[in-house]
Write an enzyme that holds these catalytic residues in place. Sequence first.
Site, PDB file in Angstrom:
ATOM      1  N   HIS A   1       0.840  -1.164  -0.127  1.00 25.24           N
ATOM      2  CA  HIS A   1      -0.004  -0.104  -0.048  1.00 25.24           C
ATOM      3  C   HIS A   1       1.057   1.419  -0.022  1.00 25.24           C
ATOM      4  O   HIS A   1       2.203   1.093   0.206  1.00 25.24           O
ATOM      5  CB  HIS A   1      -1.028  -0.077   1.020  1.00 25.24           C
ATOM      6  CG  HIS A   1      -0.261   0.049   2.508  1.00 25.24           C
ATOM      7  ND1 HIS A   1       0.581  -1.050   3.089  1.00 25.24           N
ATOM      8  CD2 HIS A   1      -0.376   1.027   3.423  1.00 25.24           C
ATOM      9  CE1 HIS A   1       0.783  -0.403   4.347  1.00 25.24           C
ATOM     10  NE2 HIS A   1       0.102   0.681   4.347  1.00 25.24           N
TER      11      HIS A   1
ATOM     12  N   HIS B   1       1.256   3.970   1.883  1.00 23.56           N
ATOM     13  CA  HIS B   1       1.782   4.456   3.087  1.00 23.56           C
ATOM     14  C   HIS B   1       3.307   4.438   3.177  1.00 23.56           C
ATOM     15  O   HIS B   1       3.848   3.568   2.738  1.00 23.56           O
ATOM     16  CB  HIS B   1       1.235   3.929   4.486  1.00 23.56           C
ATOM     17  CG  HIS B   1      -0.205   4.437   4.749  1.00 23.56           C
ATOM     18  ND1 HIS B   1      -1.058   3.619   5.469  1.00 23.56           N
ATOM     19  CD2 HIS B   1      -0.959   5.252   4.371  1.00 23.56           C
ATOM     20  CE1 HIS B   1      -2.150   4.243   5.782  1.00 23.56           C
ATOM     21  NE2 HIS B   1      -2.219   5.085   4.917  1.00 23.56           N
TER      22      HIS B   1
ATOM     23  N   ASP C   1       5.865   4.227   4.920  1.00 30.51           N
ATOM     24  CA  ASP C   1       6.699   3.422   5.819  1.00 30.51           C
ATOM     25  C   ASP C   1       6.817   1.786   4.823  1.00 30.51           C
ATOM     26  O   ASP C   1       7.609   0.988   5.166  1.00 30.51           O
ATOM     27  CB  ASP C   1       6.433   3.268   7.116  1.00 30.51           C
ATOM     28  CG  ASP C   1       4.792   2.699   7.251  1.00 30.51           C
ATOM     29  OD1 ASP C   1       3.980   3.136   6.488  1.00 30.51           O
ATOM     30  OD2 ASP C   1       4.752   1.849   8.233  1.00 30.51           O
ATOM     31  N   HIS C   2       6.093   2.011   3.814  1.00 29.92           N
ATOM     32  CA  HIS C   2       5.980   0.641   2.953  1.00 29.92           C
ATOM     33  C   HIS C   2       6.685   0.713   1.663  1.00 29.92           C
ATOM     34  O   HIS C   2       6.618  -0.096   0.910  1.00 29.92           O
ATOM     35  CB  HIS C   2       4.526   0.134   2.825  1.00 29.92           C
ATOM     36  CG  HIS C   2       4.353  -0.402   4.108  1.00 29.92           C
ATOM     37  ND1 HIS C   2       4.104  -1.722   4.640  1.00 29.92           N
ATOM     38  CD2 HIS C   2       3.804   0.364   5.410  1.00 29.92           C
ATOM     39  CE1 HIS C   2       3.574  -2.056   5.586  1.00 29.92           C
ATOM     40  NE2 HIS C   2       3.399  -0.631   6.212  1.00 29.92           N
TER      41      HIS C   2
ATOM     42  N   HIS D   1      -7.330  -1.825   5.342  1.00 29.66           N
ATOM     43  CA  HIS D   1      -6.600  -0.987   6.145  1.00 29.66           C
ATOM     44  C   HIS D   1      -7.149   0.577   5.683  1.00 29.66           C
ATOM     45  O   HIS D   1      -8.242   0.605   5.036  1.00 29.66           O
ATOM     46  CB  HIS D   1      -5.145  -1.228   5.480  1.00 29.66           C
ATOM     47  CG  HIS D   1      -4.152  -0.194   6.406  1.00 29.66           C
ATOM     48  ND1 HIS D   1      -4.071  -0.223   7.811  1.00 29.66           N
ATOM     49  CD2 HIS D   1      -2.849   0.378   6.110  1.00 29.66           C
ATOM     50  CE1 HIS D   1      -2.927   0.641   8.154  1.00 29.66           C
ATOM     51  NE2 HIS D   1      -2.233   0.942   7.269  1.00 29.66           N
TER      52      HIS D   1
ATOM     53  N   ASP E   1      -0.533  -3.671   5.795  1.00 27.93           N
ATOM     54  CA  ASP E   1      -1.009  -3.733   7.039  1.00 27.93           C
ATOM     55  C   ASP E   1      -2.565  -3.954   6.988  1.00 27.93           C
ATOM     56  O   ASP E   1      -3.054  -3.801   5.742  1.00 27.93           O
ATOM     57  CB  ASP E   1      -0.823  -2.078   7.439  1.00 27.93           C
ATOM     58  CG  ASP E   1       0.543  -1.514   7.651  1.00 27.93           C
ATOM     59  OD1 ASP E   1       1.469  -2.329   7.755  1.00 27.93           O
ATOM     60  OD2 ASP E   1       0.584  -0.475   7.956  1.00 27.93           O
TER      61      ASP E   1
ATOM     62  N   HIS F   1       6.025  -5.511  12.240  1.00 27.96           N
ATOM     63  CA  HIS F   1       5.112  -4.212  11.961  1.00 27.96           C
ATOM     64  C   HIS F   1       4.951  -3.555  13.576  1.00 27.96           C
ATOM     65  O   HIS F   1       3.676  -3.022  13.676  1.00 27.96           O
ATOM     66  CB  HIS F   1       4.031  -4.184  11.390  1.00 27.96           C
ATOM     67  CG  HIS F   1       3.613  -2.800  10.674  1.00 27.96           C
ATOM     68  ND1 HIS F   1       2.764  -1.929  11.400  1.00 27.96           N
ATOM     69  CD2 HIS F   1       4.111  -2.027   9.462  1.00 27.96           C
ATOM     70  CE1 HIS F   1       2.722  -0.806  10.657  1.00 27.96           C
ATOM     71  NE2 HIS F   1       3.313  -0.599   9.499  1.00 27.96           N
TER      72      HIS F   1
END
Lengths: 302, 302
Positions: free
Chosen positions: A60, A62, A64-65, A140, A210, A268
Site C-alpha cells: 500500500h 503509506h 513506511d512501505h 486498512h 498492514d 510491524h
Amino acid sequence: MKINILGCYAATPRSFTNPTSQVLEMQNHHFLIDCGEGTQVQLRRNKIKFSRIKHIFISHLHGDHFYGLVGLVSTFRLLNRETELHIYGPKGIKEIITLQLKLANSWTNFPLIFHELTSKDPQLLYENDKLSVTTIPLKHRVYTNGFLFREKKGDRKLLIDKAEEYNIHYSLFNSLKAGKDVRAEDGKLIANHLVTADPPPPKSYAFCSDTVYDVEIVPLIRNVTALYHESTFLEEQMELAFPTKHSTAKQAASIAKLAEVQTLILGHYSTRYANIDQFRIEAEEIFPKVILADDGKEIIVE
Amino acid sequence: MKINILGCYAATPRSFTNPTSQVLEMQNHHFLIDCGEGTQVQLRRNKIKFSRIKHIFISHLHGDHFYGLVGLVSTFRLLNRETELHIYGPKGIKEIITLQLKLANSWTNFPLIFHELTSKDPQLLYENDKLSVTTIPLKHRVYTNGFLFREKKGDRKLLIDKAEEYNIHYSLFNSLKAGKDVRAEDGKLIANHLVTADPPPPKSYAFCSDTVYDVEIVPLIRNVTALYHESTFLEEQMELAFPTKHSTAKQAASIAKLAEVQTLILGHYSTRYANIDQFRIEAEEIFPKVILADDGKEIIVE
C-alpha cells in the site's frame, strides 16, 4: 524458503529501526516485498545482490512501505542494470515513481514495468512452472493488498536404485518424475510408485501487512507454511488497533489459529515499544509457533 | 555557527554511508540543507529535535539530495507537528511531495509552504533581523542552487564598566548598542566608541553542492567563513568530473582560494573511495584550511 527481514517496524522512525521491507527467497527467486525508506542500504547490509531482485510487491502507499522504492530504482540505474524490473502495487505508484525520475532528468536504462492494482478480489500477479503469486485483499486505511507466494507441487522424487533394479532406461526418468508408469527394458509395465517417492510438500508464504483484524482473509491463507501478519500493538493498546486499522499480536495469532498455518511471523511493531518480547508472549497464548521478525533477521522455513 | 553533517556521500549506497543532508545552526535557527534518503533516521541518531526544523532547503531534484524529504514531512505529521514548515527547492518539488501525501490519504495537519525556485540569478529566500539566506546558482546536470547563509552585523558590544564610569543612564544602553552617541547624566555628549566595542564579525556559510568547477560563483561567496564545496572525485578520476558536472577536491580548493574563504569543508564523495583522507591531501596542496565532512560529524566554525 527463506525470508530476510530488512525492516519490520511501523512508521515513526527510531535511530536503529527500519520500516517494512523483506526479501522472500523461493524457487530461486528473490521477491522484494515492500520497500520502506532505507531499503537499499538494508539490502547492502544484508548482502543481498541488487541484481537478484526482479519483482517488487508494494502492499500500500503509506510511506513506511514504499518511500525507499524510488531510491532503489534510481540506484539500479546508477548500477547500469539492464534486466527488467516488475513493480506490483496500488494505482498511483507509477505516477509517483515516473514523476520523480522525470524531474531528475534520469529515465531508467532498463525496462521498468508497472502492474497497477485496483481489484478488491484476489488476483494472480505472477506465475511460472514452479510457483504463483496472488494478492490477498486487506482492510486498512488505504487500498492495501497482502501477497500469497505458493510453490507448485514439484516432480516426484526418482529412487535411482529402484529404477536401476527394475531395469528402466534413463531416457524414461523424466516420465517417472512426472508421475507416469513406464515400461522396463524387457517391456514389463512398472507402476510409478515402485520407483519414485512423493515430492517434498510445496511451501507457501502469506504476507499480510498492514491490516485490521479480518477473518475474511482466513480462507485465502489456510494451511500456509508461514504467515507474516502485522502486529502493530500489544493488548494494552488494543483500543488503538481498530481506529488505525491495525492488529494486535493476539489478533494476529487468532488469524494464524483459524487459518491453521504452520508458523506465524509477527512484525510491524509500533516504535513505542522498546522491547518486542511481549509480542511473542501474548501471541503464544493463542497460537504455539510464533517467530518474531526483527531487522536483519534471516528466517528459514523448513 | 555549527554544522551537523547527517550525510555527505554521493548517490550509490554503501552499508554505512548516507546521502547529502546537513543541519546548519545559526542565530538560533536550525536550517536543514538537502534531505537524502534516511535523513529522518540520521536526525534521530544525531539527537536533533525534529521540532527545531522550520526551513528546509533543497539544492536540486537528484534523489540523493531529496528522497528523504517526503518521509520527514510524513513523520512531522505523525508527531502532530503544528508549526509551519517552509520548503525551498526547484519547481516540481511541490507536486512530488503533495502527490505522495494525497495517495497516502494523509494531508499534513501543519502549514506546509513550498517556495519553488526557477530563477538562474541569486535570489533572497529568507531574511530576519539577524540573518539572510540567498541562492547561489550552480551548474549541474539539472537546475541546482547552492545556499548562502549570512549573519547580519550585530549590535555593538556595551562595555558596562565604561558606561557606568561615564555616568550614562541604563535607559540609553540600547542606543549605545545601536552605535549612537549619547549624553551622560550631566548632559555631556559621550562618543559611542568610548563605551562600546566592535561586535563579533558576522559569520557566513555557503553550501555548494552539486556543481561542476565554476568560477562564476566566486564573487557570490567571497570571504565567507565556511564554504562547503562538493568534491565527488579525486584527481585520478578528474576526467569524470566535467561530463558528470561534478568537481574534484582540487577544484573545490581552487574555488576556496579564489573566493578567499576562511575554511573549506569537503563532501559529496563518490562511494567508490573506501577512504576519504586523500581528498584533504589533494585539496591542501592548493588551500590550507580544509575540513573533511563525514556522516555524524559536528563542525563548529569559530
